[in-house]
Design a protein around this motif. Structure first.
Motif, PDB file in Angstrom:
ATOM      1  N   ARG A 203      -5.834  35.620 -70.096  1.00 31.67           N
ATOM      2  CA  ARG A 203      -5.230  36.863 -69.625  1.00 31.67           C
ATOM      3  C   ARG A 203      -3.714  36.821 -69.767  1.00 31.67           C
ATOM      4  O   ARG A 203      -3.084  37.824 -70.136  1.00 31.67           O
ATOM      5  N   GLN A 204      -3.121  35.685 -69.463  1.00 29.39           N
ATOM      6  CA  GLN A 204      -1.671  35.551 -69.649  1.00 29.39           C
ATOM      7  C   GLN A 204      -1.296  35.656 -71.118  1.00 29.39           C
ATOM      8  O   GLN A 204      -0.233  36.190 -71.461  1.00 29.39           O
ATOM      9  N   GLU A 205      -2.164  35.173 -71.984  1.00 28.94           N
ATOM     10  CA  GLU A 205      -1.902  35.294 -73.419  1.00 28.94           C
ATOM     11  C   GLU A 205      -1.894  36.751 -73.854  1.00 28.94           C
ATOM     12  O   GLU A 205      -1.011  37.201 -74.596  1.00 28.94           O
ATOM     13  N   ALA A 206      -2.892  37.531 -73.389  1.00 26.96           N
ATOM     14  CA  ALA A 206      -2.929  38.952 -73.733  1.00 26.96           C
ATOM     15  C   ALA A 206      -1.729  39.690 -73.167  1.00 26.96           C
ATOM     16  O   ALA A 206      -1.201  40.619 -73.793  1.00 26.96           O
ATOM     17  N   ALA A 207      -1.260  39.261 -71.981  1.00 30.13           N
ATOM     18  CA  ALA A 207      -0.093  39.906 -71.387  1.00 30.13           C
ATOM     19  C   ALA A 207       1.164  39.633 -72.196  1.00 30.13           C
ATOM     20  O   ALA A 207       2.029  40.505 -72.333  1.00 30.13           O
ATOM     21  N   ARG A 208       1.299  38.438 -72.747  1.00 30.95           N
ATOM     22  CA  ARG A 208       2.488  38.097 -73.525  1.00 30.95           C
ATOM     23  C   ARG A 208       2.480  38.776 -74.888  1.00 30.95           C
ATOM     24  O   ARG A 208       3.511  39.233 -75.373  1.00 30.95           O
ATOM     25  N   LEU A 209       1.309  38.845 -75.514  1.00 31.86           N
ATOM     26  CA  LEU A 209       1.236  39.414 -76.858  1.00 31.86           C
ATOM     27  C   LEU A 209       1.175  40.930 -76.831  1.00 31.86           C
ATOM     28  O   LEU A 209       1.689  41.592 -77.737  1.00 31.86           O
ATOM     29  N   GLY A 210       0.528  41.523 -75.814  1.00 34.80           N
ATOM     30  CA  GLY A 210       0.412  42.977 -75.740  1.00 34.80           C
ATOM     31  C   GLY A 210      -0.651  43.507 -76.682  1.00 34.80           C
ATOM     32  O   GLY A 210      -1.330  42.774 -77.397  1.00 34.80           O
ATOM     33  N   GLY A 211      -0.809  44.828 -76.683  1.00 33.86           N
ATOM     34  CA  GLY A 211      -1.790  45.465 -77.549  1.00 33.86           C
ATOM     35  C   GLY A 211      -2.226  46.799 -76.973  1.00 33.86           C
ATOM     36  O   GLY A 211      -1.711  47.266 -75.946  1.00 33.86           O
ATOM     37  N   ILE A 212      -3.192  47.426 -77.636  1.00 35.92           N
ATOM     38  CA  ILE A 212      -3.734  48.716 -77.233  1.00 35.92           C
ATOM     39  C   ILE A 212      -5.161  48.505 -76.760  1.00 35.92           C
ATOM     40  O   ILE A 212      -5.980  47.884 -77.447  1.00 35.92           O
ATOM     41  N   GLY A 213      -5.478  49.020 -75.578  1.00 39.78           N
ATOM     42  CA  GLY A 213      -6.815  48.880 -75.030  1.00 39.78           C
ATOM     43  C   GLY A 213      -7.769  49.927 -75.560  1.00 39.78           C
ATOM     44  O   GLY A 213      -7.411  50.810 -76.343  1.00 39.78           O
ATOM     45  N   SER A 214      -9.020  49.854 -75.121  1.00 40.85           N
ATOM     46  CA  SER A 214     -10.035  50.816 -75.553  1.00 40.85           C
ATOM     47  C   SER A 214      -9.772  52.211 -75.025  1.00 40.85           C
ATOM     48  O   SER A 214     -10.315  53.188 -75.550  1.00 40.85           O
ATOM     49  N   CYS A 215      -8.919  52.332 -73.993  1.00 37.71           N
ATOM     50  CA  CYS A 215      -8.564  53.644 -73.452  1.00 37.71           C
ATOM     51  C   CYS A 215      -7.498  54.336 -74.287  1.00 37.71           C
ATOM     52  O   CYS A 215      -7.189  55.508 -74.047  1.00 37.71           O
ATOM     53  N   GLY A 216      -6.914  53.643 -75.258  1.00 37.98           N
ATOM     54  CA  GLY A 216      -5.868  54.224 -76.090  1.00 37.98           C
ATOM     55  C   GLY A 216      -4.468  53.995 -75.573  1.00 37.98           C
ATOM     56  O   GLY A 216      -3.499  54.415 -76.214  1.00 37.98           O
ATOM     57  N   ARG A 217      -4.324  53.328 -74.429  1.00 39.39           N
ATOM     58  CA  ARG A 217      -3.007  53.052 -73.866  1.00 39.39           C
ATOM     59  C   ARG A 217      -2.676  51.567 -74.020  1.00 39.39           C
ATOM     60  O   ARG A 217      -3.543  50.760 -74.356  1.00 39.39           O
ATOM     61  N   GLU A 218      -1.403  51.234 -73.777  1.00 38.62           N
ATOM     62  CA  GLU A 218      -1.011  49.834 -73.823  1.00 38.62           C
ATOM     63  C   GLU A 218      -1.705  49.060 -72.707  1.00 38.62           C
ATOM     64  O   GLU A 218      -2.072  49.619 -71.672  1.00 38.62           O
ATOM     65  N   LEU A 219      -1.871  47.767 -72.925  1.00 37.89           N
ATOM     66  CA  LEU A 219      -2.559  46.940 -71.946  1.00 37.89           C
ATOM     67  C   LEU A 219      -1.823  46.955 -70.610  1.00 37.89           C
ATOM     68  O   LEU A 219      -0.594  46.889 -70.557  1.00 37.89           O
ATOM     69  N   CYS A 220      -2.593  47.042 -69.527  1.00 36.14           N
ATOM     70  CA  CYS A 220      -1.990  47.075 -68.196  1.00 36.14           C
ATOM     71  C   CYS A 220      -1.230  45.790 -67.909  1.00 36.14           C
ATOM     72  O   CYS A 220      -0.160  45.806 -67.287  1.00 36.14           O
ATOM     73  N   CYS A 221      -1.777  44.656 -68.353  1.00 32.41           N
ATOM     74  CA  CYS A 221      -1.146  43.368 -68.048  1.00 32.41           C
ATOM     75  C   CYS A 221       0.189  43.206 -68.746  1.00 32.41           C
ATOM     76  O   CYS A 221       1.017  42.404 -68.311  1.00 32.41           O
ATOM     77  N   SER A 222       0.424  43.931 -69.830  1.00 32.56           N
ATOM     78  CA  SER A 222       1.681  43.794 -70.564  1.00 32.56           C
ATOM     79  C   SER A 222       2.674  44.899 -70.238  1.00 32.56           C
ATOM     80  O   SER A 222       3.792  44.876 -70.747  1.00 32.56           O
ATOM     81  N   THR A 223       2.307  45.860 -69.394  1.00 32.23           N
ATOM     82  CA  THR A 223       3.214  46.965 -69.074  1.00 32.23           C
ATOM     83  C   THR A 223       3.586  47.012 -67.601  1.00 32.23           C
ATOM     84  O   THR A 223       4.752  47.187 -67.263  1.00 32.23           O
ATOM     85  N   TRP A 224       2.603  46.849 -66.698  1.00 32.57           N
ATOM     86  CA  TRP A 224       2.947  46.983 -65.276  1.00 32.57           C
ATOM     87  C   TRP A 224       2.202  46.014 -64.365  1.00 32.57           C
ATOM     88  O   TRP A 224       2.654  45.717 -63.256  1.00 32.57           O
TER      89      TRP A 224
END
Length: 388
Positions: A203-224
């Motif tokens: 999860r920390q890895e996904a937060a550091r790298l970022g990306g777009i989720g299935s909802c079409g928005r940026e990942l929650c862990c990487s934004t807020w």
């Protein structure tokens, strides 16, 4: 939110500020903070809180003491204390909100974790910092090649240089324990800098790298999102979701954090529902719950042996049936309640605003039928005989 320098180019494409994560207005980065107390003055005699929050690459934040009482604002680039040397980061929060954040994260002002700020970053500090950050992608590629050559079961996900370029932190993920002593020796020889290995979760890895989720928005862990709470499959069961791992898992391979967002509302709504494993005893037979709809407040039951015939009931009706069975006066059947439900849901729609029917063009009108009959009655013209 974008800063003023992130305007659109001549060809309609986003131009971008091209600061590579060091935007001076603090709006293009991850986990940006809005200081809603910035326009409010402190009471007379109260000193300004002397700690600030500084953000580094990919949302990494720490608290620092402003021992020299520098005039710092959100977005200022500062040189902070590190071991050894100094690091360069960007001020993300100042004032009384820093005190709130430190209390929330249980960090005391006089603890050893809170280091000090040396100065505002000079142009030389920024040049060294920018040069070190430009090397990160190339070094990450080379580091992965070395790890593959040594047959290490690990993934190097990100690299972060210290502000003065004297140390590089390698973030990696691994399922098992990894012996990277030989790896550190080769890294030090190849990159000519101090090496620090830091293992992080998926999860920390996904937060550091970022990306777009299935909802079409940026990942929650990487934004807020800053805290990672445990997510279980029971959260999906309570919300009547299909237990499909491909749909419930995020980019980190774990269950999505958003499964916990509405879980409390579902749990409160389920308090009004009887337990799904409770059977309804009637004179006709025993009925078992097949499905529930939390939004409609409905439950579907089927008799044992007649699994294809479902009867929709409301929660109040189910409670009446259970109360009657408890008093040893079971109801005759479920059909009595399901018929009442069908009558209640029947709605008769009428043409109250004078609108035409949607099927008015499906059937031909009388005028069209007359035209067709007249065409059939018209005599055909005789062709002239050819005398030749």
């Amino acid at each position: 939110m974008a800063c003023g320098s992130c305007s659109t180019g001549k060809d309609g494409q986003p131009k971008g500020c091209k600061n590579n994560g060091s935007c001076g207005t603090d709006s293009c980065n991850k986990l940006s903070v809005f200081d809603w107390l910035s326009n409010m003055s402190l009471p007379n005699g109260q000193a300004v809180f002397n700690c600030v929050e500084v953000r580094f690459k990919n949302g990494r934040k720490h608290f620092y003491k402003n021992v020299d009482n520098l005039s710092l604002q959100i977005g200022d680039v500062v040189a902070t204390e590190a071991s050894p040397g100094h690091d360069v980061g960007q001020v993300s929060l100042t004032g009384e909100l820093v005190k709130v954040q430190m209390r929330k994260k249980r960090v005391k002002e006089d603890s050893d974790e809170v280091l000090k700020i040396y100065r505002k970053a000079s142009q030389k500090d920024i040049d060294v910092w920018t040069e070190a950050r430009n090397r990160e992608e190339q070094i990450k590629k080379r580091a992965r090649e070395i790890a593959i050559r040594l047959n290490l079961r690990m993934k190097i996900s990100d690299i972060e240089f210290q502000g003065d370029g004297s140390k590089a932190t390698f973030y990696y993920t691994a399922e098992d324990r990894v012996d990277f002593r030989q790896l550190i020796k080769e890294f030090a020889y190849e990159f000519k800098t101090r090496i620090e290995m830091k293992q992080i979760g998926f999860r920390q890895e996904a937060a550091r790298l970022g990306g777009i989720g299935s909802c079409g928005r940026e990942l929650c862990c990487s934004t807020w999102l800053t805290d990672f709470r445990s997510v279980t499959t029971s959260a999906a069961r309570y919300q009547q979701l299909s237990l499909n791992p491909q749909k419930l898992a995020g980019q980190c391979g774990k269950l999505k954090c958003c499964l916990n967002y509405e879980l409390d509302s579902y749990l409160d709504a389920l308090k009004e529902f009887p337990k799904q494993d409770t059977k309804l005893q009637t004179q006709k037979g025993t009925a078992v719950c097949q499905k529930i709809d939390i939004f409609k407040g409905s439950l579907w039951y089927a008799y044992e042996g007649e699994w294809m015939n479902w009867h929709e009931l409301k929660t109040d009706q189910v409670k009446k049936i259970l109360e009657a069975a408890k008093n040893k006066k079971p109801v005759a059947s479920l059909e009595e309640f399901s018929v009442e439900l069908e009558k209640e849901n029947k709605v008769d729609f009428g043409n109250v605003v004078g609108q035409d029917s949607l099927t008015r063009f499906d059937k031909p009108t009388k005028g069209q039928n007359k035209k067709r009959r007249n065409k059939r009655k018209k005599p055909r013209k005789k062709r002239p005989k050819n005398n030749a």
